[in-house]
Design a protein around this motif. Structure first.
Motif, PDB file in Angstrom:
ATOM      1  N   THR A   1      -4.415  55.950  39.768  1.00  0.00           N
ATOM      2  CA  THR A   1      -6.144  55.529  37.904  1.00  0.00           C
ATOM      3  C   THR A   1      -4.694  56.301  36.974  1.00  0.00           C
ATOM      4  N   VAL A   2      -4.643  55.650  36.193  1.00  0.00           N
ATOM      5  CA  VAL A   2      -3.593  56.135  34.656  1.00  0.00           C
ATOM      6  C   VAL A   2      -4.813  56.706  33.808  1.00  0.00           C
ATOM      7  N   LYS A   3      -4.592  56.927  33.057  1.00  0.00           N
ATOM      8  CA  LYS A   3      -5.549  57.748  31.484  1.00  0.00           C
ATOM      9  C   LYS A   3      -4.609  56.868  30.489  1.00  0.00           C
ATOM     10  N   LEU A   4      -5.640  56.063  30.040  1.00  0.00           N
ATOM     11  CA  LEU A   4      -5.367  55.080  29.140  1.00  0.00           C
ATOM     12  C   LEU A   4      -5.013  56.085  28.040  1.00  0.00           C
ATOM     13  N   THR A   5      -3.961  55.424  26.696  1.00  0.00           N
ATOM     14  CA  THR A   5      -3.839  56.059  25.873  1.00  0.00           C
ATOM     15  C   THR A   5      -2.966  55.735  24.690  1.00  0.00           C
ATOM     16  N   GLU A   6      -3.256  55.652  23.615  1.00  0.00           N
ATOM     17  CA  GLU A   6      -2.348  55.005  22.830  1.00  0.00           C
ATOM     18  C   GLU A   6      -1.666  54.363  22.389  1.00  0.00           C
ATOM     19  N   GLU A   7      -0.371  55.122  23.192  1.00  0.00           N
ATOM     20  CA  GLU A   7       0.743  55.682  24.157  1.00  0.00           C
ATOM     21  C   GLU A   7       1.566  54.272  24.886  1.00  0.00           C
ATOM     22  N   ASN A   8       0.667  54.751  25.970  1.00  0.00           N
ATOM     23  CA  ASN A   8       1.361  53.441  26.494  1.00  0.00           C
ATOM     24  C   ASN A   8      -0.165  52.453  27.126  1.00  0.00           C
ATOM     25  N   LEU A   9      -1.062  52.547  26.423  1.00  0.00           N
ATOM     26  CA  LEU A   9      -1.535  51.488  26.628  1.00  0.00           C
ATOM     27  C   LEU A   9      -0.732  49.611  26.920  1.00  0.00           C
ATOM     28  N   PRO A  10       0.253  49.525  25.634  1.00  0.00           N
ATOM     29  CA  PRO A  10       1.146  48.536  25.882  1.00  0.00           C
ATOM     30  C   PRO A  10       1.620  48.333  27.596  1.00  0.00           C
ATOM     31  N   LEU A  11       2.032  49.187  28.282  1.00  0.00           N
ATOM     32  CA  LEU A  11       2.682  49.297  29.541  1.00  0.00           C
ATOM     33  C   LEU A  11       1.594  48.500  30.067  1.00  0.00           C
TER      34      LEU A  11
END
Length: 435
Positions: free
Chosen positions: A342-352
């Motif tokens: 599970t990964v926390k979704l942030t504005e920074e990692n969303l493109p990944l």
């Protein structure tokens, strides 16, 4: 009764084939296939049904029909060869130089489906002996679409494996330019411009074009590229003999002798000499070849052609964000998603991860954003070509989903060089080369 009579006995034949068939049913994991035992029983014991109905039953002394025998052979091939391609191995030709000097353009491979386990066809309605096109049109129908399922293989994908897989961005292609990365064209030219280039085709997962690269990072790994070299989980990865990078080779003013270039392993016709340098602005070399070039008497200086300017390639390098600071030679660190994590979704990692969520796993991206986290449904891999400066790989389009994995190249059965004429075009040293 002799051993020979026992072997020829119809009950013995039935028992042997029934056991083999049962093993196959267990492998398939679907008990509905047990109904096939009825067919095997009839073939060897009751013999009530003429299963090869297209083949005439000849009476003793009756002349055989050549046309009927050819029909029998053709039907056998149409049935058996696709089954071999699905469950055992498949022929594959290297179309580009992205894996040189490990795999060469013109190498013809047999790809093992058993190594990682064969995929059950998701799009089974396909014209035999084709992959996705015939005469410029689709060679398959999507009337039937199965869910992804993979049978048990000998082992999992390992770091360092050469792997054949479906091109992740190959779900959408231009009819007139199917080899181009549609999404890269959209980023560079704009969607409206690309739509004006011709018909756009959408393909199922198992009908994407096949690529072959080296797996450099597994699910759960953290990958980083430093100075063009791969680091995984904080340790530098083994530098395989075929891995090559681009260098600028400056000479004292003269070209390097063609025979010397050939002895090093380079094709002289592919080496551009710039008299203004003077030298070769781009020369692709392995570590061993680099040492040989540096030792030449008329070579003054050799410098690497590493990309150090992230602003110049922000639209080319995954995840295509201008502030990533990544290039093909200075990349990451990047965590590779694994099934169940599970990964926390942030504005920074969303493109990944947004393409994984919405396209590869067909989940609701908006729901994941509302939850603020996402749990991955399958494993992912990071693939790179050994020809590091001439390879469109995961650095340019991201992760390779587990359901895209096709198989592992196991043997080169033929290798041809299109720049040479027969018989010089055949690379005899690569004939039946095991990988």
């Amino acid at each position: 009764m002799s051993l020979k009579d026992v072997i020829r006995n119809r009950w013995t034949k039935f028992a042997i084939w029934a056991l083999l068939y049962l093993a196959w049913v267990v492998w398939m994991g679907s008990w509905w296939w047990l109904l096939g035992l009825i067919v095997i029983f009839d073939i060897f014991i009751t013999r009530k049904v003429h299963w090869n109905f297209w083949k005439k039953r000849y009476k003793p002394g009756e002349k055989h029909s050549a046309a009927n025998d050819w029909l029998d052979t053709i039907i056998f091939v149409i049935i058996v060869v696709p089954l071999i391609n699905i469950f055992l191995f498949q022929a594959f030709k290297i179309p580009s130089s992205s894996m040189e000097r490990t795999l060469y353009t013109g190498d013809h491979l047999f790809v093992s489906k058993l190594t990682y386990g064969p995929r059950i066809p998701e799009t089974p309605l396909t014209i035999p002996f084709t992959h996705n096109t015939i005469f410029g049109k689709e060679s398959y129908s999507t009337l039937i679409q199965n869910k992804y399922r993979r049978l048990k293989g000998f082992r999992e994908v390992r770091r360092g494996d050469c792997v054949v897989f479906g091109f992740p961005n190959g779900d959408t292609v231009l009819r007139n330019a199917p080899a181009e990365d549609y999404y890269a064209l959209v980023r560079m030219l704009g969607r409206e411009t690309v739509q004006g280039l011709g018909e756009i085709v959408v393909r199922p997962t198992d009908k994407k074009d096949h690529y072959v690269k080296r797996c450099v990072a597994l699910p759960g790994d953290t990958l980083e590229v430093r100075d063009g070299l791969v680091w995984v989980n904080g340790r530098q990865q083994e530098t395989y003999p075929g891995i090559q990078l681009s260098y600028c080779v400056r000479t004292s003013g003269q070209r390097i002798n063609s025979k010397i270039l050939e002895d090093i392993g380079l094709n002289p016709s592919e080496q551009f000499f710039d008299p203004m340098l003077p030298g070769y602005p781009v020369m692709l070399l392995t570590a061993g070849m680099l040492d040989e070039v540096k030792a030449l008497s008329n070579v003054v200086e050799v410098t690497d052609n590493l990309d150090r300017n992230p602003e110049a390639c922000s639209l080319e390098i995954f995840p295509f964000t201008p502030d990533s600071g990544w290039t093909r030679d200075y990349y990451g660190p990047l965590w590779i998603p694994s099934k169940g994590s599970t990964v926390k979704l942030t504005e920074e990692n969303l493109p990944l991860y947004e393409r994984i969520i919405s396209v590869y796993e067909k989940s609701d991206l908006q729901e994941a954003l509302r939850n603020g986290e996402y749990t991955f449904k399958q494993d992912y891999y990071f693939m790179m070509g050994d020809n590091r400066h001439n390879s469109l790989d995961s650095r340019y389009w991201g992760f390779v989903p587990e359901d895209h994995i096709v198989g592992k190249p196991v043997v080169i059965w033929l290798s041809t060089d299109k720049s040479q004429k027969f018989p010089k075009n055949i690379r005899w040293d690569r004939f039946l080369k095991f990988l």
